[in-house]
Design a protein around this motif. Structure first.
Motif, mmCIF file in Angstrom:
data_model
loop_
_atom_site.group_PDB
_atom_site.id
_atom_site.type_symbol
_atom_site.label_atom_id
_atom_site.label_comp_id
_atom_site.label_asym_id
_atom_site.label_seq_id
_atom_site.Cartn_x
_atom_site.Cartn_y
_atom_site.Cartn_z
ATOM 1 N N SER A 117 0.848 -1.200 0.000
ATOM 2 C CA SER A 117 0.000 0.000 0.000
ATOM 3 C C SER A 117 0.878 1.244 0.000
ATOM 4 O O SER A 117 2.002 1.222 0.488
ATOM 5 N N GLN A 118 0.349 2.312 -0.559
ATOM 6 C CA GLN A 118 1.096 3.563 -0.655
ATOM 7 C C GLN A 118 0.125 4.744 -0.542
ATOM 8 O O GLN A 118 -0.867 4.809 -1.272
ATOM 9 N N LYS A 119 0.447 5.641 0.403
ATOM 10 C CA LYS A 119 -0.347 6.864 0.507
ATOM 11 C C LYS A 119 -0.099 7.721 -0.730
ATOM 12 O O LYS A 119 1.044 7.903 -1.156
ATOM 13 N N ILE A 120 -1.148 8.269 -1.281
ATOM 14 C CA ILE A 120 -1.020 9.208 -2.389
ATOM 15 C C ILE A 120 -1.256 10.633 -1.904
ATOM 16 O O ILE A 120 -0.508 11.544 -2.225
ATOM 17 N N PHE A 121 -2.286 10.791 -1.082
ATOM 18 C CA PHE A 121 -2.536 12.106 -0.495
ATOM 19 C C PHE A 121 -3.171 11.912 0.876
ATOM 20 O O PHE A 121 -4.151 11.185 1.029
ATOM 21 N N PRO A 293 -9.797 14.781 1.701
ATOM 22 C CA PRO A 293 -9.880 13.338 1.457
ATOM 23 C C PRO A 293 -8.515 12.665 1.613
ATOM 24 O O PRO A 293 -7.476 13.312 1.495
ATOM 25 N N ASN A 294 -8.538 11.374 1.861
ATOM 26 C CA ASN A 294 -7.328 10.553 1.902
ATOM 27 C C ASN A 294 -7.361 9.609 0.720
ATOM 28 O O ASN A 294 -8.379 8.918 0.484
ATOM 29 N N ILE A 295 -6.269 9.577 -0.026
ATOM 30 C CA ILE A 295 -6.194 8.710 -1.201
ATOM 31 C C ILE A 295 -4.981 7.808 -1.058
ATOM 32 O O ILE A 295 -3.884 8.271 -0.738
ATOM 33 N N SER A 296 -5.199 6.528 -1.305
ATOM 34 C CA SER A 296 -4.093 5.573 -1.243
ATOM 35 C C SER A 296 -4.259 4.514 -2.315
ATOM 36 O O SER A 296 -5.381 4.249 -2.786
ATOM 37 N N ALA A 297 -3.152 3.939 -2.722
ATOM 38 C CA ALA A 297 -3.153 2.859 -3.711
ATOM 39 C C ALA A 297 -2.733 1.568 -3.036
ATOM 40 O O ALA A 297 -1.975 1.594 -2.053
ATOM 41 N N PHE A 298 -3.226 0.446 -3.592
ATOM 42 C CA PHE A 298 -2.857 -0.835 -2.992
ATOM 43 C C PHE A 298 -2.767 -1.906 -4.062
ATOM 44 O O PHE A 298 -3.370 -1.805 -5.139
ATOM 45 N N TYR A 299 -1.982 -2.904 -3.760
ATOM 46 C CA TYR A 299 -1.867 -4.087 -4.607
ATOM 47 C C TYR A 299 -1.789 -5.289 -3.687
ATOM 48 O O TYR A 299 -1.091 -5.274 -2.674
ATOM 49 N N LYS A 321 -4.185 -18.813 -7.529
ATOM 50 C CA LYS A 321 -3.719 -17.460 -7.239
ATOM 51 C C LYS A 321 -4.836 -16.435 -7.445
ATOM 52 O O LYS A 321 -5.798 -16.664 -8.179
ATOM 53 N N SER A 322 -4.638 -15.309 -6.795
ATOM 54 C CA SER A 322 -5.555 -14.171 -6.957
ATOM 55 C C SER A 322 -4.745 -12.889 -6.792
ATOM 56 O O SER A 322 -3.768 -12.853 -6.061
ATOM 57 N N SER A 323 -5.108 -11.842 -7.465
ATOM 58 C CA SER A 323 -4.411 -10.566 -7.350
ATOM 59 C C SER A 323 -5.397 -9.435 -7.621
ATOM 60 O O SER A 323 -6.372 -9.605 -8.345
ATOM 61 N N VAL A 324 -5.117 -8.291 -6.994
ATOM 62 C CA VAL A 324 -5.991 -7.137 -7.164
ATOM 63 C C VAL A 324 -5.165 -5.868 -6.993
ATOM 64 O O VAL A 324 -4.225 -5.833 -6.197
ATOM 65 N N ILE A 325 -5.469 -4.865 -7.744
ATOM 66 C CA ILE A 325 -4.836 -3.553 -7.634
ATOM 67 C C ILE A 325 -5.938 -2.508 -7.652
ATOM 68 O O ILE A 325 -6.973 -2.695 -8.331
ATOM 69 N N GLY A 326 -5.733 -1.432 -6.863
ATOM 70 C CA GLY A 326 -6.816 -0.458 -6.824
ATOM 71 C C GLY A 326 -6.445 0.814 -6.074
ATOM 72 O O GLY A 326 -5.337 0.970 -5.573
ATOM 73 N N LEU A 327 -7.384 1.702 -6.020
ATOM 74 C CA LEU A 327 -7.273 2.957 -5.297
ATOM 75 C C LEU A 327 -8.356 3.009 -4.229
ATOM 76 O O LEU A 327 -9.461 2.468 -4.432
ATOM 77 N N GLN A 328 -8.041 3.661 -3.130
ATOM 78 C CA GLN A 328 -9.022 3.805 -2.056
ATOM 79 C C GLN A 328 -9.158 5.280 -1.705
ATOM 80 O O GLN A 328 -8.166 5.971 -1.493
#
Length: 448
Positions: A117-121, A293-299, A321-328
């Motif tokens: 996960s990574q904070k964007i804002f 707002p708080n924006i973060s990305a995750f994989y 297997k399963s994988s997902v990428i997205g923004l929150q």
């Protein structure tokens, strides 16, 4: 022979070892050296130094919160009793209205996942990194204030030892005088040239001097213990003081204290409040950031399996297997005025600190004015008491001569001795007061 040899070895060891007096080399300290030693070893300074180190580590803790966060999770399950579901029996050719128990799943299941996960804002994160640095500055300010206090305490303890030693020296000299007077008076009395009253009076003076000497000796020991403790030194250590009392007093006597160029904002107490004001401003900004707002990305990547084999890592056990990428996105919408109320509270706290700063500025000016007056009074009192003790000593010395010549009485001698000791006590107190007043004045100036 064995016992004789052992005895010889013990005797040789005792005489070959250096004595305590030979091994002990007491360390000598000037006032400046004692203060520097205290800054490096004082328990209080060490405590603030630890606080500063924690504050610096907290800066990275805050920064790291905005860097990529990687987590790994894994689980292994042994389904001792697989869950049972009831399905209509007619699905399997049974009678309508009846049910057939069916187990879904297998006994062993396992899964593993890796998430990034990574904070964007995040407004609070931005304010937090700024606040962490302000917190470091506040810790530095507190450390500086503690160092000033330690230097003050060490100086006062150092002065007390020197004054106590000077007092001890004078009382010891007076004891020797009384001892000599008693010997001479007893001789005169035995030959009929003195009354027994004179002998008793001198003996009374001698006993009083012995008591005073014992008290003065204990005062030296006590003040040395206090000095070593304030320096952060082992109480059992032996130390020597390099400075002479006269060398510390004379510069104060010859100097004229000045108040020109004083700036209250340069004083550590004021600067601490300035740092607190900056911290409070960041608290307000942090509360305001709660509207953003708080924006973060995750994989997230994972694998799971379900099997009847205990060893889920066997080569023939399939893993899926399963994988997902997205923004929150988290967006605050409505809090019934709660956030606005918290901002108003922090703004009031901000104004409270501003009020404390104004009050502190005036208080520092007051302390400076008072310490200046105290120093001027201490200088004047010292000069008066210095002259008084010299006069009292001359009167006492002349009375001793007159007493030896039979012109003065023992009562008059005792009164003049007490007058001299009182004058000397006043002189000792004024010396300590002068030294401490100078320290207080330098501390009020912010130059300690």
């Amino acid at each position: 022979m064995k016992n004789i040899l052992l005895t010889f070895v013990m005797i040789f060891s005792i005489f070959s070892l250096p004595t305590k007096a030979q091994t002990e080399n007491p360390e000598s300290f000037t006032l400046a050296e004692a203060q520097q030693y205290a800054l490096e070893n004082s328990y209080s300074v060490k405590g603030t130094d630890y606080d500063l180190k924690v504050a610096k580590k907290r800066v990275w803790e805050t920064i790291a919160d905005g860097l990529p966060q990687v987590d790994f999770a894994m689980d292994y399950n042994n389904n001792l009793d697989v869950a049972v579901s009831l399905l209509p029996a007619e699905f399997f050719g049974g009678e309508p209205g009846t049910y057939t128990p069916i187990k879904f799943g297998q006994q062993y299941a396992s899964s593993a996942s890796l998430s990034v996960s990574q904070k964007i804002f995040d407004g609070s994160y931005i304010v937090g990194t700024m606040a962490a640095r302000v917190f470091v500055q506040l810790s530095k300010d507190q450390k500086e204030k503690t160092e000033i206090e330690i230097k003050d305490v060490v100086a006062q303890a150092y002065y007390t030892v020197l004054v106590a030693r000077d007092n001890y020296k004078t009382i010891k000299e007076n004891l020797a005088i009384n001892q000599k007077l008693l010997t001479e008076t007893e001789a005169y009395w035995e030959n009929g040239f003195r009354e027994e009253l004179d002998v008793d009076q001198i003996r009374l003076n001698l006993n009083a001097s012995k008591t005073q000497l014992s008290d003065a000796k204990r005062a030296i020991s006590t003040s040395l213990t206090l000095l070593k403790y304030s320096m952060g030194m082992d109480i059992d250590e032996n130390i020597e003081l390099s400075n002479e009392l006269k060398n510390l007093v004379d510069p104060i006597r010859s100097a004229t204290p000045e108040l020109r160029g004083y700036d209250a904002s340069a004083h550590i107490d004021y600067r601490i409040l300035e740092t607190q004001l900056k911290a409070q401003d960041l608290i307000i900004k942090n509360e305001q950031a709660q509207y953003l707002p708080n924006i973060s990305a995750f994989y997230r990547y994972g694998k799971n399996t379900s099997t009847d084999f205990r060893n889920v890592f066997k080569s023939d056990v399939p893993w899926f297997k399963s994988s997902v990428i997205g923004l929150q996105l988290n967006m605050p919408i409505f809090s019934a005025g709660k956030r606005r109320s918290k901002i108003k509270q922090e703004r009031i706290n901000y104004m409270s600190i501003q009020n404390d700063m104004a009050m502190t500025e005036q208080n520092l000016k007051r302390e400076l004015s008072v310490s200046f007056s105290n120093l001027m009074n201490a200088q004047e009192t010292y000069e008066n008491n210095l002259e008084a003790v010299k006069i009292a000593k001359r009167i006492y010395d002349r009375t001793i001569i007159k007493f030896n010549e039979g012109i003065s009485t023992s009562t008059e001698l005792s009164e003049n001795e007490q007058q001299y000791l009182t004058a000397h006590s006043n002189y000792i107190n004024s010396t300590l007061s002068l030294l401490n007043s100078k320290i207080a004045f330098d501390k009020a100036l912010g130059k300690l």
